[in-house]
Design an enzyme around this catalytic site. Sequence first.
Site, PDB file in Angstrom:
ATOM      1  CG  HIS A  56      35.133  48.360  48.568  1.00  0.00           C
ATOM      2  ND1 HIS A  56      35.983  49.440  48.437  1.00  0.00           N
ATOM      3  CD2 HIS A  56      34.694  48.095  47.307  1.00  0.00           C
ATOM      4  CE1 HIS A  56      36.042  49.812  47.175  1.00  0.00           C
ATOM      5  NE2 HIS A  56      35.274  49.006  46.457  1.00  0.00           N
ATOM      6  CG  HIS A  58      34.456  45.926  44.479  1.00  0.00           C
ATOM      7  ND1 HIS A  58      33.705  47.062  44.294  1.00  0.00           N
ATOM      8  CD2 HIS A  58      33.566  44.891  44.603  1.00  0.00           C
ATOM      9  CE1 HIS A  58      32.414  46.745  44.314  1.00  0.00           C
ATOM     10  NE2 HIS A  58      32.308  45.438  44.501  1.00  0.00           N
ATOM     11  CG  ASP A  60      38.632  48.329  41.550  1.00  0.00           C
ATOM     12  OD1 ASP A  60      37.909  47.653  42.319  1.00  0.00           O
ATOM     13  OD2 ASP A  60      38.312  49.474  41.181  1.00  0.00           O
ATOM     14  CG  HIS A  61      39.219  49.332  45.972  1.00  0.00           C
ATOM     15  ND1 HIS A  61      39.319  50.621  46.427  1.00  0.00           N
ATOM     16  CD2 HIS A  61      38.447  49.379  44.862  1.00  0.00           C
ATOM     17  CE1 HIS A  61      38.615  51.423  45.627  1.00  0.00           C
ATOM     18  NE2 HIS A  61      38.083  50.692  44.665  1.00  0.00           N
ATOM     19  CG  HIS A 114      30.742  50.581  46.051  1.00  0.00           C
ATOM     20  ND1 HIS A 114      30.441  50.769  44.719  1.00  0.00           N
ATOM     21  CD2 HIS A 114      31.954  49.984  46.070  1.00  0.00           C
ATOM     22  CE1 HIS A 114      31.433  50.292  43.976  1.00  0.00           C
ATOM     23  NE2 HIS A 114      32.364  49.808  44.772  1.00  0.00           N
ATOM     24  CG  ASP A 133      35.214  52.400  44.836  1.00  0.00           C
ATOM     25  OD1 ASP A 133      36.133  53.229  44.866  1.00  0.00           O
ATOM     26  OD2 ASP A 133      35.247  51.356  44.151  1.00  0.00           O
ATOM     27  CG  HIS A 171      37.563  54.560  40.982  1.00  0.00           C
ATOM     28  ND1 HIS A 171      38.170  53.721  40.077  1.00  0.00           N
ATOM     29  CD2 HIS A 171      37.011  53.763  41.930  1.00  0.00           C
ATOM     30  CE1 HIS A 171      37.976  52.462  40.449  1.00  0.00           C
ATOM     31  NE2 HIS A 171      37.277  52.459  41.573  1.00  0.00           N
TER      32      HIS A 171
HETATM   33 ZN   LIG Z   1      34.430  49.162  44.406  1.00  0.00          ZN
END
Ligand SMILES: [Zn+2]
Length: 255
Positions: A56, A58, A60-61, A114, A133, A171
Amino acid sequence: MPAQTYLFGCLQDNFGVLLHDPQSGATAAIDAPEAAQIEAALKKTGWRLTDILVTHHHADHTAGIGELKARHHCRVVAPRREAQRIADADATVAENDIVKVGAIEGRVLDTPGHTAGHISYFFPVDKLAFVGDTLFSIGCGRVIEGDPQMMWNSLLKLRALPDDTRFYCGHEYTAANIRFAKTVEPDNKALTARAQEVAKLLAGGKPTIPATIGEEKAANPFLRADNPELAKSLGLGGAPAWKVFAEIRERKNRF
Ligand SMILES: [Zn+2]
């Protein structure tokens, strides 16, 4: 030859993972939280990066994608519904598409909730799933772009994978998830067992994943929203499962 994986920490509490096909030498990074940690993992394993499989959009990915692609000229596979938000995507995929990493064949599952276009990757021969996530061990992602019903359906899809499927999530949230889960199902024996196992792993400086789908079904309250006893204990006896899920998610948001 079975696929190999290499798991490592990134950023604050993200997981990075490499998926390697020993036959062809192909290696995929599942998401790219940060380039430096992925480079370190490649150096340690001696594997060559050929693909990045994105779950996805985001940051942090995805933050490491540009740098890794420039250096390794790897292929970037991204969720079709989020392609505009993921720079450098070479291929876009959705439900039931096949993704190959060398000779290893994976299938894409749409798992929105998400984010609106979130996808997961399932490799049936090796029984490995990369769920970003959407599902965490003893938890699940926040419902940010979708709605609870959508997220519940995504979790059902992951729950339907074979029990011995090992899944990798985005995570290391397991300990906090367990603290919350105990407030929902204090007498769940599978949860108590998992809590003991997780405490031991963390005390030894080890990651708490991969976990198996079968273990999660028994211990993760977010996968148990259609359990009549659980619904009753939340004052929601007879309510549709997605509403029970929504209530558990809401309680976790406030926890
Ligand atoms: Zn995420």
